[in-house]
Each structure stands twice: as C-alpha cells, then as structure tokens.
Design an enzyme around this catalytic site. Structure first.
Site, PDB file in Angstrom:
ATOM      1  N   GLU B 266      24.247 -72.430   8.120  1.00  0.00           N
ATOM      2  CA  GLU B 266      23.098 -72.947   7.368  1.00  0.00           C
ATOM      3  C   GLU B 266      23.539 -73.446   5.990  1.00  0.00           C
ATOM      4  O   GLU B 266      23.004 -74.443   5.484  1.00  0.00           O
ATOM      5  CB  GLU B 266      22.008 -71.883   7.245  1.00  0.00           C
ATOM      6  CG  GLU B 266      21.434 -71.390   8.581  1.00  0.00           C
ATOM      7  CD  GLU B 266      20.946 -72.499   9.509  1.00  0.00           C
ATOM      8  OE1 GLU B 266      20.519 -73.568   9.015  1.00  0.00           O
ATOM      9  OE2 GLU B 266      21.013 -72.311  10.749  1.00  0.00           O
ATOM     10  N   HIS B 269      24.493 -77.003   6.194  1.00  0.00           N
ATOM     11  CA  HIS B 269      23.326 -77.897   6.069  1.00  0.00           C
ATOM     12  C   HIS B 269      22.890 -77.995   4.609  1.00  0.00           C
ATOM     13  O   HIS B 269      22.566 -79.061   4.104  1.00  0.00           O
ATOM     14  CB  HIS B 269      22.138 -77.335   6.858  1.00  0.00           C
ATOM     15  CG  HIS B 269      22.226 -77.518   8.343  1.00  0.00           C
ATOM     16  ND1 HIS B 269      22.338 -78.744   8.934  1.00  0.00           N
ATOM     17  CD2 HIS B 269      22.189 -76.619   9.367  1.00  0.00           C
ATOM     18  CE1 HIS B 269      22.371 -78.604  10.261  1.00  0.00           C
ATOM     19  NE2 HIS B 269      22.283 -77.324  10.544  1.00  0.00           N
ATOM     20  N   GLU B 301      24.405 -81.860  11.534  1.00  0.00           N
ATOM     21  CA  GLU B 301      25.082 -80.805  12.291  1.00  0.00           C
ATOM     22  C   GLU B 301      26.598 -80.863  12.108  1.00  0.00           C
ATOM     23  O   GLU B 301      27.273 -79.832  12.190  1.00  0.00           O
ATOM     24  CB  GLU B 301      24.714 -80.884  13.776  1.00  0.00           C
ATOM     25  CG  GLU B 301      23.280 -80.482  14.086  1.00  0.00           C
ATOM     26  CD  GLU B 301      22.925 -79.058  13.663  1.00  0.00           C
ATOM     27  OE1 GLU B 301      23.818 -78.184  13.675  1.00  0.00           O
ATOM     28  OE2 GLU B 301      21.759 -78.820  13.306  1.00  0.00           O
TER      29      GLU B 301
END
Lengths: 507, 507
Positions: B266, B269, B301
């Site tokens: 995460e 991202h 991604e």
C-alpha cells in the site's frame, strides 16, 4: 400536492446528504486527519457547503414551497409534513439572503481558522490566531448584514442558532439573573472551606477514565452501535444520521471530572440526535445539530446540560455510580465517602475554563462571551484588543485574570469556527434544563428513585416522547409550551441553584 | 482561451472535491464508522457520486473542451495543460455515455454490498453476498453496455481502469506467460524441501508488527505528516489530495509477512500519490487513484508490486532491514540467519489467498479472476455457481481447493465494490514493475548497493521524476515508452522470476 411534496423531500435529501458529508469531513479533520491534509480539506468542505447552499436556495425550492403553502395550512400544525414545509420555508427565506460565495468563504475560512486556532492555543500565541479571527468576524458581520436586522447586527447571528430570539430577549433573562448569581457566588465564596475537592486532583489513568465514561453513557442510553467516542482538542457531538452520532472528549490525567463530565455533556447532545423520529431521516428536520441550520441550539444545550449537571452532578446519580467509580479507582477514592465526593464534584469557585466551570459560575462565563460578541460585531471592541478585553471582564465578572491566553480568550473553538451567536444558548439551555427537570418530576414522581437505582429508561423515554423525536419541527417557544405549558422561566433556575448550593455549602 | 481553461479547471476542482469527499466517506466507512451508519452512508456516497458525475458531464464542460481543442493542439503534448485537456476530453467522452441514475445506483449498491460481503466473509456464507453480487454484476453489465464495446462487453470494464486496453491484448500477454509460470511452479514444487518458512509462522505481537511496518515505510519515503496507517478488513490506499494519502493493512498474529508486506504494497501506491506534482492539485489529473476514473491502474500496481516484491522481498532490502527485524523480534528470529529468512520470505507454493500469494503463483490467481470476470460479464458463468466455478479453477490453475468460501470466492473486496476489470492490472503491473526495475538499474547502477545500505532516496527520486509527478497525464503505453523506450514486455518478468527462484530453490 403529494408529488410536489415528494419533490421537495428529494431536494432536501440531497441537501442533507451534502451537509452530512461535510460533517464527516469535519469529524475526520478533528480526529484523524494528518496535518498535511488541511488545505485540501478546507477546499473540499467549502465546495460541499457551497453546493448544499446552492441546492437549497434554488428557485425550484422556492417554487415548490410556494405551491405547497396552502396545502400545509390544511394539515395539522404539528404533523411532520406541515412542520417540514413550515421549517423549510423559514430556512429558505433566510438562506436566499446569503450569497453563495459568502457561504463558501465562511466554510473555507473556518477550516483554516480552526487549524490556526489549535496552533495558537497550543503555543499560547494569540497573534497566530488574530488575522483569522479578524477575517472570521468580518465574514460574520457580512453574514449578519444579509438579514438586515432592525435593532442590532448581532441579532441576526443569534437568530442563526435560536430562530426568533433577539439580544434584547436574552438580556431580559440574563439581566435579572446576573445579580442573583453574583450573590450566590459571594455566599459560596464566604463558605469556601466547606468543600474540599483535592480527591479529584489525583492521577487517574486516562484509559480507565475513558472506559468509565463509556460505561456511564451506555447506561444513560447512548448507543455505540450508532455512535462512537474519540479524543479531540475540544469535545463535540456530530451526526451524519440518527444512526451515526459521534461524540468526542478530552482527558485530563490529574483531574477526573474533565473527561467524564465532558463525555456526559456530549452524550446529552447525542441522545437527542439518536432519538430523532426515523421518519425525519434525511429531511434536515432531523438535523437539530451543531451546524448553522437555524435550529434551536438552546434546546440542544438543554439536553446536554441536563445530563451533565442535573443528572450527572446529582446525588441520586452518584448514589448509583459512585461505588462503581470507586471500584474503577480504588486507590484514589477508596477512602472518600459518597457525601464528600458529591460535594467535591460540585465545588463552586470562579475559574478560568468555561467547559470545566461549575454550574453556578458557568453562567458568568456565558454572559462574558455574550457581551463580548455583541461588542465585537458592533465594533465596540477591536479584535486586536480582545485578550485585554477578555481579561478585564474575567476580572469584573469572576474576579480572576487568566495567566495565559490559552486559558483565556483562546480556550473555545467557537470563534475559530465562525460560531458567533451560539454562546448565549448554553445558558438559555441550562435554564431550560431546570424547567424540564421540574416538569419531568411532575410527570413521573418516581424518577429520582429510579435514578438512584441506576434506571434511566424512563428519563430517556420521557425526553424522546416530549423532545427528541421531534427533531427541529418546533421552535424553542413552541416546544417549551408543549412540554411545560410555559415559555422560558429563569426563576426555577435560580431556585434550583440556590437550593442545591445552600445545602452543599451550608449557606 | 486562458479564461476558458480556467473555467474548465474551476469545474474540475469542484468535481475533484466531490470525489475526494466521497473518498473520505469511504475511508471512514472502512475504518471507524459504527455499524448503524451504513444506510445513511450509502445514501450520502450515492449523492456525492451522482453530483460529481453531473458536474463533469454538464454540457458546459463539453463546450469548454470543444473550444479548447485547437488551443491544446498548439501546446506541447506533454505539458500540464495539453494533458489536462486531452485526459479530460477522453474521460468526458466516456462519462457522458453513463446515465446519472446508473452512477448513483452503482455507488449506493457498492456501499451496501461491501457491508454484506464483510458479513458473508466473516460468517463464511456466500448466500448472504449472492443477491448483492448478482445486483453488482448486473449493474456492471449495464455500465459496460453504455460503451458499446465492439468485441467483448468485458473490454469496456477493463478500459475503466486501463484506458485503451482490451481483453485480447491482455490475453496476448497472459497466454504465453501462463505455461512459463506453470513450468516454474512445477520446478519449485519438485524442490519444495529447499525452503522452510516455519520461522514466519510464530506469534508476532500485532502492535510490534505495526510499529515495524511504520518504520519500514517511513524509511521508504512515505510521509506520515501527509498520511496515516489504520487497520481494515482488506488493505487499501486512498487519497483526498497529494497531502493526505492514507494506507491500511491487516495483521495476522501468527504469520509475520501478512501485515508487513501488505503495508509495503500500500505504501507503494501511496508514494505514487504523495509524489504527484502539486501543480496537478484538484484537477483530477492528480488522481491516479483507486477510483474508476479511467486512470492506469496497471501503472499504479506496478508501483505497489515494485515495493512489495522487487524491493520488499529482495536480498539487498533485507540485508539492511533484517538485523532491525531481529531486534524487534529477538525471540522469534534470533536463531535464524539472513539467508534462511530471505528464503522463508520467498517460499513459493500454491496457496489460497491472493494477497498473501508469493510472486510466482500470484499470476495464476490473477488469471483465474480475469477468466472468471470475463465469463461472468458474458453470461458464461452464473453468479450462483460461482463458488463451484472458483474452486474448480483453483484446482485447475493451482492444484488446490479452498476449504471454505471465505478462503475462496469471498476473499477479495473488489467484486463487492463493483471493481470488475481491475484484477488483470495487478499482473500487468507486476510485469511492468520488472521492466521498470531493469531500467532503474541501467539509469543508476549503484541502486542495489544503496538499497543494501538502507538508502532509498534515489529509488524514490527516480520514480518521482519518471512516474509519480505525472499523475495520470499519460496512458500506460505513453509512460512505458517515455521511461523504458518500449511498450510492455513480459519476457523480463519471466527472466526475473526464473533467475530469482532458481537461485532460491537450486533449480
């Protein structure tokens, strides 16, 4: 007409959703938002406020209300639909006077102003807050001017939170009250040795304080399935629907009542919102909340002050809860009996922080703010002189001077948020709370005994039936008449304070 | 033209604010919202989605774009303004095809569907989720039909997350890749005894796991002043501006990599969003995010998979971090050396949960979902038969069958949220991550040595310069060409996996 009513409701649903979304963003800003998020958050809240305003003041709404006026006249005045149309009309008539860019500017400024107020309070530097407060007051004056109040610019702001109320009416209550309270404070001061609250000034584990607060408000009827409790710089209640009503508090490790009484106060607001009739969902009528929607904040404060003081600082309440509090803090409270604790919790003396003031002196804190707001909005006081003005009046009203601005003029969130005209409602609410309590005892003579045994169901049922379910269908006066058969009375409030504190201090 | 451009920007600001507000409501729903808040939250998010859509598809926007087309042609293709007009035009052309009530219905359904998915997963009861999934797929088919894709209805959904991509193009990559991966899996399975990961399956204190994760992502460059880390059922990243980018993870007490690798994923991202050029603020161009805005999710991604796998499961990374991890968990890891830990962390074997799958088998999880989505949208598979279909394909692709639906078809949040067409981007991103890594090593030959010494600054600077700052100015292909001089290549991905795992397993 049914179809037009539905169109109005659809429109109000959308406005309510936007306002609720703005509230979620506000809650997040106060609880979990990282510092970097400030600028974008201000922009987002500004956009939501602006759109909510835009959807509400749309001429389509005006047209629908016009078409529905005759229909509403045929309905029972107290019915949901008649009330919806009546309140929507009242708010529409006010809202169309405010230009959209002013709404957006007020919202955007409030977000940034709050950030700066927090910093100023933390660093005890009024100068950091000064430009934001000046801008906020300027915007509030612009807002007030939109309504062109006949006597006093400040009346227009009072009306935002308490529709129909004027500063003259408030003075009619505050003016006779003030000498009575000052007399009582003098009497108490002469007997100050009768109460020792040192037992409350020990170290109380913050987590244990929070756990006890949760236990108490759960018992009072606050639903954690439809709410939550978080920590913030300043306690507040906020709701996004009747089924998501959140409260916050702050913890002082070495003074137990701070978090607990704050939590109970906010739970009082929250019980109001959680008790709104589901039929009022998403109509704005159910939003008797913290936002400037023209609802009666005094009635809201009557609920929070009712729970905080009339229940939460009462002997019957602690008859039930004190053994439990002792269990949670055996080391600190094991050697103090209920009577001594009850007196300690109700110790009254002039102090600096409004939200921690006792019931007797609290009113003087409010009168100070009411007078200052009135002066600020009417240019009788300059913003840059506010710390000095604040301190001078603290000395005049309460006989004490704040050592720092953080303990003085910077203590409250309200002015940073643009909530001018809100403060008097705390005292009006406190006064009304006593009037409601007298009525509740008449309607249910067993209520004191029930509270003594930890049963709060009938208190909440009575409130839901008489007050909570109605949301903002009624004005303060309408509600007071329906529940107590009278408008606001200040005499029972003086009697209540005098009786309670004469007993505690042996006056 | 400058004035028209500013008008377009003002309009996009408002749309971006509404979408950001919707994201805040989503984050709150997943983290702190009490259960009772569901219905109102669905209504609020539906309203925000609908209004954002309405403001964007307004014919005024179409008119502005039309007027600005010639102006844009004169600008440098890569400039902010040319990109803004180009991307806004592309999204506008798509958005005007979707009726507003469908947008609102998709948003409202997603909120409620997610609640039901969470419950179904918790109770291992696919039946609870079935009606919501059926409704979601029906809505997704309606959405796809709006775009009238020439070959395959599913292409329209793929295009939502990866503009210009088709299922045929994806198959052109996945089809040659599949046998290579299956061969590699077979080779590994034959040498499965070479790696023992029992050291990871001990009790690791959840709070200490979270603390270590925070330490790692801080070192990688994630700013907690512009973000935060919370716990949710399914990890995700969400942003409300480049300065408020939040990540979530989940902790498994008895398997250490789960929370840590999820947090690193995460953070990958989040670093993307935190690195967007401030000039793109509030223009939507900066929102290369999790929402269906037509941005390239594969590139997103590629950043998360890059950090999770190419960095986070690499030997150089752990050369630096392993001593620190041992310090945090001396009891569990004190007797395990770096080599053994590195092999354990990269253990590869067919397993049930996608987000915890190793790098090698991960691709097969994605291919399964890609095939099933394609079949569901084209009515080749019935929703009610999905658990059986899922399990049959798990057996076919990975040689294992989930013992429960919670470990099978109910494991991912995507379908409950209406994210059909998103899954293939995880694998496209993984493949592109390797291509980027090869380029980074060419551009900075010292990068491996830097990572070994815990220096990640140059990695992040390179990404910011090449990728992050651009937001969604470029398509996947445009970006790949600009950074690597080529479109997507799958061969380096196979080489990377083969080399790494041959070394680990001694193939």
């Amino acid at each position: 007409m049914e179809e037009k009513l539905q169109q109005l409701k659809n429109r109000l649903n959308r406005v309510a959703d936007l306002r609720s979304a703005e509230s979620v963003l506000h809650w997040d800003m106060e609880t979990y938002m990282p510092e970097g998020g400030s600028q974008a958050r201000a922009d987002q809240m500004g956009t939501l406020a602006s759109l909510a305003h835009q959807y509400f003041v749309d001429e389509e709404v005006g047209k629908l209300l016009e078409d529905l006026a005759a229909y509403a006249d045929q309905l029972d005045y107290d019915s949901d639909n008649a009330s919806l149309i009546r309140v929507a009309q009242r708010e529409y008539d006010k809202a169309i006077r405010v230009p959209q860019n002013l709404v957006e500017e007020i919202s955007r400024t409030a977000s940034l102003s709050q950030q700066n107020w927090q910093k100023a309070r933390k660093e005890n530097d009024f100068g950091l807050f000064l430009p934001w407060l000046e801008k906020t007051i300027d915007l509030q004056k612009q807002l007030a001017a939109c309504f062109d109040p006949p006597d006093n610019l400040y009346d227009a702001l009072v009306d935002v939170y308490e529709p129909g109320m004027t500063s003259t009416q408030i003075e009619a209550v505050f003016t006779p009250l003030k000498p009575k309270i000052i007399d009582l404070v003098k009497g108490i001061t002469a007997h100050r040795d009768a109460v020792d609250d040192s037992v409350l000034h020990q170290h109380f584990d913050p987590d244990a304080q929070m756990a006890f607060g949760r236990q108490v408000v759960t018992r009072l009827g606050y639903s954690f399935e439809r709410g939550r409790l978080d920590l913030t710089a300043h306690p507040f209640t906020i709701h996004f629907s009747r089924d998501d009503v959140r409260i916050t508090t702050r913890v002082t490790a070495d003074y137990m009542p701070s978090a607990l009484m704050g939590t109970i106060h906010e739970a009082g607001h929250a019980l109001y919102e959680q008790g709104t009739d589901p039929a009022l969902y998403r109509l704005g009528l159910g939003r008797a909340g913290m936002m400037a929607e023209g609802t009666s904040m005094s009635v809201h404060e009557s609920q929070s002050r009712f729970y905080e003081n009339i229940i939460g600082r009462s002997h019957p309440f602690w008859h039930y809860f004190y053994p439990r509090l002792q269990e949670a803090f055996p080391e600190q409270l094991g050697n103090t009996d209920l009577e001594a604790f009850y007196r300690a919790l109700n110790k009254s003396e002039p102090s600096l922080i409004r939200v921690e003031a006792d019931e007797v002196t609290y009113g003087l804190h409010i009168m100070l703010r009411f007078d200052l707001e009135n002066d600020l909005i009417n240019d009788r006081v300059q913003v840059k002189n506010l710390p000095e003005e604040w301190n001078a009046r603290m000395e005049e009203y309460l006989g004490i001077t704040p050592p720092t601005d953080s303990d003085g003029v910077l203590q409250d969130v309200h002015w940073s948020s643009g909530y001018f005209g809100y403060f008097p409602d705390y005292l009006l609410g406190s006064i009304f709370a006593v009037q409601l309590w007298e009525q509740l005892k008449k309607d249910n003579p067993k209520v004191v005994a029930e509270i003594e045994s930890g049963q709060f169901d009938s208190v909440l049922s009575w409130q839901r039936d008489k007050i909570h379910q109605h949301g903002k269908k009624f004005t303060f006066d309408e509600l007071a008449q329906r529940v107590t058969g009278s408008t606001l009375l200040w005499e029972p409030y003086v009697d209540y304070l005098t009786t309670k504190y004469s007993e505690i201090y042996g006056l």
